[in-house]
Structures are given as C-alpha cells and as structure tokens.
Design a protein around this motif. Structure first.
Motif, PDB file in Angstrom:
ATOM      1  N   SER A 176     -34.987 -66.264   0.696  1.00 24.40           N
ATOM      2  CA  SER A 176     -36.298 -66.858   1.019  1.00 24.40           C
ATOM      3  C   SER A 176     -36.204 -67.624   2.335  1.00 24.40           C
ATOM      4  O   SER A 176     -37.067 -67.480   3.217  1.00 24.40           O
ATOM      5  N   ASP A 177     -35.136 -68.434   2.484  1.00 24.41           N
ATOM      6  CA  ASP A 177     -34.955 -69.188   3.738  1.00 24.41           C
ATOM      7  C   ASP A 177     -34.927 -68.233   4.932  1.00 24.41           C
ATOM      8  O   ASP A 177     -35.595 -68.453   5.948  1.00 24.41           O
ATOM      9  N   LEU A 178     -34.149 -67.153   4.775  1.00 21.65           N
ATOM     10  CA  LEU A 178     -33.976 -66.205   5.888  1.00 21.65           C
ATOM     11  C   LEU A 178     -35.301 -65.522   6.247  1.00 21.65           C
ATOM     12  O   LEU A 178     -35.675 -65.437   7.426  1.00 21.65           O
ATOM     13  N   LEU A 179     -36.026 -65.060   5.225  1.00 21.07           N
ATOM     14  CA  LEU A 179     -37.268 -64.322   5.494  1.00 21.07           C
ATOM     15  C   LEU A 179     -38.359 -65.237   6.057  1.00 21.07           C
ATOM     16  O   LEU A 179     -39.134 -64.833   6.920  1.00 21.07           O
ATOM     17  N   LEU A 180     -38.391 -66.471   5.577  1.00 20.62           N
ATOM     18  CA  LEU A 180     -39.384 -67.413   6.120  1.00 20.62           C
ATOM     19  C   LEU A 180     -39.079 -67.702   7.592  1.00 20.62           C
ATOM     20  O   LEU A 180     -39.982 -67.779   8.423  1.00 20.62           O
ATOM     21  N   GLU A 181     -37.789 -67.808   7.889  1.00 20.09           N
ATOM     22  CA  GLU A 181     -37.343 -68.002   9.289  1.00 20.09           C
ATOM     23  C   GLU A 181     -37.802 -66.836  10.154  1.00 20.09           C
ATOM     24  O   GLU A 181     -38.085 -66.976  11.333  1.00 20.09           O
ATOM     25  N   LYS A 182     -37.839 -65.633   9.543  1.00 17.48           N
ATOM     26  CA  LYS A 182     -38.224 -64.432  10.279  1.00 17.48           C
ATOM     27  C   LYS A 182     -39.730 -64.176  10.193  1.00 17.48           C
ATOM     28  O   LYS A 182     -40.199 -63.062  10.417  1.00 17.48           O
ATOM     29  N   ASP A 183     -40.469 -65.180   9.784  1.00 14.39           N
ATOM     30  CA  ASP A 183     -41.938 -65.139   9.737  1.00 14.39           C
ATOM     31  C   ASP A 183     -42.537 -64.223   8.692  1.00 14.39           C
ATOM     32  O   ASP A 183     -43.668 -63.769   8.840  1.00 14.39           O
ATOM     33  N   TYR A 184     -41.809 -63.923   7.643  1.00 20.68           N
ATOM     34  CA  TYR A 184     -42.369 -63.142   6.541  1.00 20.68           C
ATOM     35  C   TYR A 184     -43.284 -64.029   5.689  1.00 20.68           C
ATOM     36  O   TYR A 184     -43.131 -65.252   5.666  1.00 20.68           O
ATOM     37  N   GLU A 185     -44.178 -63.353   4.954  1.00 23.26           N
ATOM     38  CA  GLU A 185     -44.845 -63.991   3.824  1.00 23.26           C
ATOM     39  C   GLU A 185     -43.982 -63.652   2.612  1.00 23.26           C
ATOM     40  O   GLU A 185     -43.708 -62.480   2.364  1.00 23.26           O
ATOM     41  N   VAL A 186     -43.521 -64.665   1.897  1.00 18.99           N
ATOM     42  CA  VAL A 186     -42.564 -64.431   0.813  1.00 18.99           C
ATOM     43  C   VAL A 186     -43.194 -64.716  -0.555  1.00 18.99           C
ATOM     44  O   VAL A 186     -43.778 -65.785  -0.773  1.00 18.99           O
ATOM     45  N   HIS A 187     -43.086 -63.728  -1.434  1.00 17.05           N
ATOM     46  CA  HIS A 187     -43.558 -63.882  -2.813  1.00 17.05           C
ATOM     47  C   HIS A 187     -42.345 -63.800  -3.728  1.00 17.05           C
ATOM     48  O   HIS A 187     -41.475 -62.950  -3.545  1.00 17.05           O
ATOM     49  N   GLY A 188     -42.319 -64.667  -4.727  1.00 15.00           N
ATOM     50  CA  GLY A 188     -41.182 -64.635  -5.647  1.00 15.00           C
ATOM     51  C   GLY A 188     -41.657 -64.572  -7.082  1.00 15.00           C
ATOM     52  O   GLY A 188     -42.699 -65.128  -7.430  1.00 15.00           O
ATOM     53  N   ILE A 189     -40.872 -63.858  -7.891  1.00 16.58           N
ATOM     54  CA  ILE A 189     -41.176 -63.812  -9.329  1.00 16.58           C
ATOM     55  C   ILE A 189     -40.261 -64.802 -10.051  1.00 16.58           C
ATOM     56  O   ILE A 189     -39.046 -64.796  -9.849  1.00 16.58           O
ATOM     57  N   ILE A 190     -40.869 -65.662 -10.856  1.00 15.38           N
ATOM     58  CA  ILE A 190     -40.079 -66.590 -11.672  1.00 15.38           C
ATOM     59  C   ILE A 190     -40.466 -66.415 -13.142  1.00 15.38           C
ATOM     60  O   ILE A 190     -41.561 -65.972 -13.456  1.00 15.38           O
ATOM     61  N   ARG A 191     -39.502 -66.788 -14.023  1.00 12.81           N
ATOM     62  CA  ARG A 191     -39.782 -66.708 -15.453  1.00 12.81           C
ATOM     63  C   ARG A 191     -40.330 -68.042 -15.935  1.00 12.81           C
ATOM     64  O   ARG A 191     -39.993 -69.088 -15.391  1.00 12.81           O
ATOM     65  N   ARG A 192     -41.116 -67.985 -16.967  1.00 15.32           N
ATOM     66  CA  ARG A 192     -41.563 -69.233 -17.583  1.00 15.32           C
ATOM     67  C   ARG A 192     -40.359 -69.879 -18.256  1.00 15.32           C
ATOM     68  O   ARG A 192     -39.553 -69.197 -18.892  1.00 15.32           O
ATOM     69  N   SER A 193     -40.207 -71.174 -18.061  1.00 11.86           N
ATOM     70  CA  SER A 193     -39.095 -71.876 -18.691  1.00 11.86           C
ATOM     71  C   SER A 193     -39.573 -73.228 -19.199  1.00 11.86           C
ATOM     72  O   SER A 193     -40.500 -73.813 -18.635  1.00 11.86           O
ATOM     73  N   SER A 194     -38.915 -73.719 -20.243  1.00 14.30           N
ATOM     74  CA  SER A 194     -39.344 -75.013 -20.793  1.00 14.30           C
ATOM     75  C   SER A 194     -38.811 -76.175 -19.958  1.00 14.30           C
ATOM     76  O   SER A 194     -39.222 -77.309 -20.120  1.00 14.30           O
ATOM     77  N   SER A 195     -37.831 -75.884 -19.076  1.00 19.26           N
ATOM     78  CA  SER A 195     -37.331 -76.945 -18.193  1.00 19.26           C
ATOM     79  C   SER A 195     -37.375 -76.435 -16.748  1.00 19.26           C
ATOM     80  O   SER A 195     -37.396 -75.226 -16.513  1.00 19.26           O
ATOM     81  N   PRO A 196     -37.343 -77.340 -15.765  1.00 18.13           N
ATOM     82  CA  PRO A 196     -37.543 -76.925 -14.373  1.00 18.13           C
ATOM     83  C   PRO A 196     -36.441 -75.990 -13.864  1.00 18.13           C
ATOM     84  O   PRO A 196     -35.261 -76.194 -14.165  1.00 18.13           O
ATOM     85  N   THR A 197     -36.815 -74.959 -13.125  1.00 20.68           N
ATOM     86  CA  THR A 197     -35.819 -74.012 -12.603  1.00 20.68           C
ATOM     87  C   THR A 197     -35.982 -73.797 -11.092  1.00 20.68           C
ATOM     88  O   THR A 197     -35.453 -72.840 -10.540  1.00 20.68           O
ATOM     89  N   LEU A 198     -36.729 -74.700 -10.446  1.00 21.26           N
ATOM     90  CA  LEU A 198     -37.039 -74.458  -9.021  1.00 21.26           C
ATOM     91  C   LEU A 198     -36.158 -75.252  -8.060  1.00 21.26           C
ATOM     92  O   LEU A 198     -36.441 -75.301  -6.863  1.00 21.26           O
ATOM     93  N   ALA A 199     -35.056 -75.829  -8.573  1.00 25.53           N
ATOM     94  CA  ALA A 199     -34.238 -76.708  -7.722  1.00 25.53           C
ATOM     95  C   ALA A 199     -33.822 -76.032  -6.420  1.00 25.53           C
ATOM     96  O   ALA A 199     -33.858 -76.649  -5.357  1.00 25.53           O
ATOM     97  N   ARG A 200     -33.442 -74.756  -6.484  1.00 25.00           N
ATOM     98  CA  ARG A 200     -32.908 -74.100  -5.277  1.00 25.00           C
ATOM     99  C   ARG A 200     -33.985 -73.749  -4.245  1.00 25.00           C
ATOM    100  O   ARG A 200     -33.653 -73.463  -3.102  1.00 25.00           O
ATOM    101  N   VAL A 201     -35.248 -73.748  -4.680  1.00 25.75           N
ATOM    102  CA  VAL A 201     -36.318 -73.484  -3.698  1.00 25.75           C
ATOM    103  C   VAL A 201     -37.228 -74.699  -3.523  1.00 25.75           C
ATOM    104  O   VAL A 201     -38.262 -74.614  -2.880  1.00 25.75           O
ATOM    105  N   ARG A 202     -36.794 -75.827  -4.082  1.00 24.75           N
ATOM    106  CA  ARG A 202     -37.606 -77.048  -4.005  1.00 24.75           C
ATOM    107  C   ARG A 202     -37.931 -77.412  -2.555  1.00 24.75           C
ATOM    108  O   ARG A 202     -39.029 -77.814  -2.219  1.00 24.75           O
TER     109      ARG A 202
END
Ligand code: NAP
Length: 328
Positions: free
Chosen positions: A18-44
């Motif tokens: 995601s970091d690399l593609l955003l740097e290259k001016d992409y529009e980035v879409h990501g699929i995440i799973r529903r979770s009962s606890s937070p899982t977004l630390a690495r893309v926070r």
C-alpha cells in the motif's frame, strides 16, 4: 490514475505494498475481514493520514466468501489485483488443514473466478511460497525445481500456484506468481521467530520478560526484507508478459545467527536469555533448506534485494525497542 486491489491489505506485505502504490500515485483498495478486535495497526499511518482520504479505501470481504470478492471487484474494477491473503503460518496449517486449504487454496479459485465473472481486464499477482518445494530436490531452488510440498500450507500454496497458471493459459489472464522466500520487517507478525526475538529483547531490556523460549535454533532460512519483496510484486505486473518468479535473497542464516546479531546490538549474551522449548519444534520436523535463486527476477525484472541480513535485524530491533521507549 491506476487502481489496485490488495487482498490481505493489513498484513505485513499488504501494508508495505500500500505504501509503495500510494507513493506511485495509485488509488489503493484493500479487502479486510470483519474482526472483533482492531486489525488495522499496520495501515494505521495511511488510514489516519487525510492526504490519502481520496486514494485509500477499505472494503469488507473474505477469501472464503465468493460473493464478497465479486462485489468488490465489480465495484472497484481494479487495473491490478494483488492476492497477499492466506493462513500464512506453516505450523498452524497442521492444526487447521481444512481451513488453510479453504482460504489459501480454494480462495484463489474464488478470486480468479470473480475476475472472470466480472469480465474486467486486470493484472493479477499471487503470493506463493518456497514451501511449494517442500524437501527441495536441489539447492538453490529455481522456477524449474521439482514441486514437492510437505505441509498443508505448502500444499495450499502449490494449488494456488497451479491455478494461477491454469487461468493464465486457459483464459489468457495476465497472472503472475511470486515464489516468495521468508521476508521479515518491523511489521512481521509477532508469532514468527524473527519478530519474537526482537520483541523479546525489547521486553528483556525493560524487565518485562526474563527469558526467550525457542525451538530449533539451528534452522536455516533465506531471509529478505518485506519492503524489497513487494517491489518485486509490483514489477511483475509492469512487464509485457505474465510469468512466475522466485523472489529470494539467495543467502541463508540460522535462527542462531539472528540471535547472535540481535543480542550483540544491545550488548547482551544471548546464551543467558534463550531457553529451548520442545513444544516449539515444527510438528513434522524442519529439514528443508530453502535457498532461492532469483536470477530470473534479476534479469527480467531488474530486481535485487537491497537490504542486508544485518540491516533487517537492526531495523526490526530498533522498531521494537522504540515501542518500549528504548533506543539503540
Ligand atoms: P500476513 O502478515 O500473515 O498477512 C496475511 C493477510 O491475509 C492478513 O491481512 C490477513 O488478514 C489476510 N487474510 C487471512 N485470511 C484471510 C481471508 N480468509 N480472507 C481475506 N483475508 C485474509 O502475511 P504476509 O507475511 O504479509 O505474507 C503475504 C503473503 O505472502 C501470504 O500469502 C503468505 O502466505 C505469503 N508468503 C509470505 C512469506 C513471508 O515470509 N512473509 C513467505 C512466503 C510466502 P487478518 O489480519 O484479518 O488476519
């Protein structure tokens, strides 16, 4: 503006890609799973950065749910799709072999079919693994080495690898597989041995932990840096023709080498802190010597790993020390 869809966006590789593609001016879409606890630390750092509000989007979905994949692909219509999602731990795959196959193997068929059904023209990257070579018939391994997985994870990745190739030859899809060797980073999951070591050192220094328990420290790996490896994934999709590539450093180090290097950076004697725990040995042994020959990637993609083993250890240790308020 190019659009990319990343499945496994909040994993180690998904976040660096995601970091690399955003740097290259992409529009980035990501699929995440529903979770009962937070899982977004690495893309926070991306989610919280308003600069990316119009270029970074998250969608709920799951590799075990074909409809969710079709829905997202039809809505986003990405130019590039990167499947980095998997049940990615070898020893866990012995405990949940059916689930591992459902997600990491059949999930790939669901994804490839979703692309077919949506009738979009896109480029597809599949994350495969050196585990498809199992007990390797030769060292180093290359793209022609005999395929012989020896654990459920390796079998699921072999299925993924073959289906990616079948859909390429049958439907003319632009599909590439990366046969990835171990790659680490400060964003590596904490239950992998490298991260366990650096995290434990930080806790030992801050007196929150006394010892570090490990299994086979003689086990050797071909270790690279995740940030370098996601660049190779992107490069594969920028070529004129789709193909499969080994992505590896070509060098091996043992867990003991990692320990020695990491403990010496904080001037501690590793032997005083490391204890053996039989329960941490791989269930069916750890006899594979994975060393990758990435000369095809070097030649065709002009890719080579930039980060040395010592630098990887230092980067990981620095990050874990920092999170405990200590500096090197
Ligand atoms: P990782 O940190 O474990 O990330 C895996 C990602 O997959 C996470 O985002 C996870 O989401 C997602 N995921 C798991 N099950 C899913 C499902 N059913 N549906 C949708 N998403 C799901 O792995 P990584 O280190 O980034 O590795 C990326 C890929 O490369 C994986 O396919 C892995 O098998 C392969 N690979 C990695 C290495 C390595 O050394 N890192 C070596 C060879 C191959 P949650 O957060 O919800 O769990």
């Amino acid at each position: 503006m190019k659009k990319a869809l990343i499945i496994g966006v909040n994993g180690q590789d998904g976040s660096y890609l995601s970091d690399l593609l955003l740097e290259k001016d992409y529009e980035v879409h990501g699929i995440i799973r529903r979770s009962s606890s937070p899982t977004l630390a690495r893309v926070r750092h991306i989610v919280d950065n308003c600069e990316f509000d119009e270029r970074f989007f998250l969608h709920f979905g799951d590799l075990s749910d074909a409809l969710s994949l079709i829905k997202v692909i039809e809505e986003v219509r990405p130019d590039e799709i990167y499947n980095l999602a998997a049940q990615s731990q070898v020893y866990v795959s012995f405990d949940i072999p059916e689930y591992t196959g459902d997600v990491s193997a059949l999930g790939v068929t669901r994804l490839l079919e979703a692309i077919n059904i949506s009738q979009i023209k896109t480029k597809y990257f599949q994350a495969c693994s050196s585990e498809i070579f199992g007990k390797p018939s030769e060292t180093p391994q290359n793209e022609n080495t005999r395929l012989n997985p020896v654990n459920p994870y390796g079998v699921s990745k072999l299925y993924a690898y073959l289906m990616t190739s079948v859909y390429r030859s049958t439907y003319g899809m632009f599909n590439c597989s990366g046969i990835l060797y171990n790659h680490e980073s400060p964003r590596r999951a904490e239950n992998f041995v490298t991260r366990k070591i650096t995290k434990s050192i930080a806790k030992i220094l801050t007196k929150k932990q006394d010892f570090l328990y490990l299994g086979n420290i003689e086990s050797k790996r071909d270790w690279g840096f995740a940030k370098d490896y996601v660049e190779a994934m992107w490069l594969m999709l920028q070529q004129d023709k789709p193909d499969d590539y080994i992505i590896a450093s070509g060098q091996t180090y043992s867990v003991k080498d990692f320990l020695v290097e990491a403990f010496s950076l904080v001037n501690l004697d590793w032997q005083k802190y490391v204890k053996f725990d039989q329960r941490l040995l791989r269930p069916k042994g750890d006899f594979s010597l994975f060393v990758g020959d990435a000369s095809k990637a070097r030649k065709v993609l002009n890719w080579k790993p930039k980060t040395s083993f010592k630098e990887i250890v230092r980067l990981m240790l620095e990050a874990d020390l920092k999170s405990e308020g200590v500096s090197l």
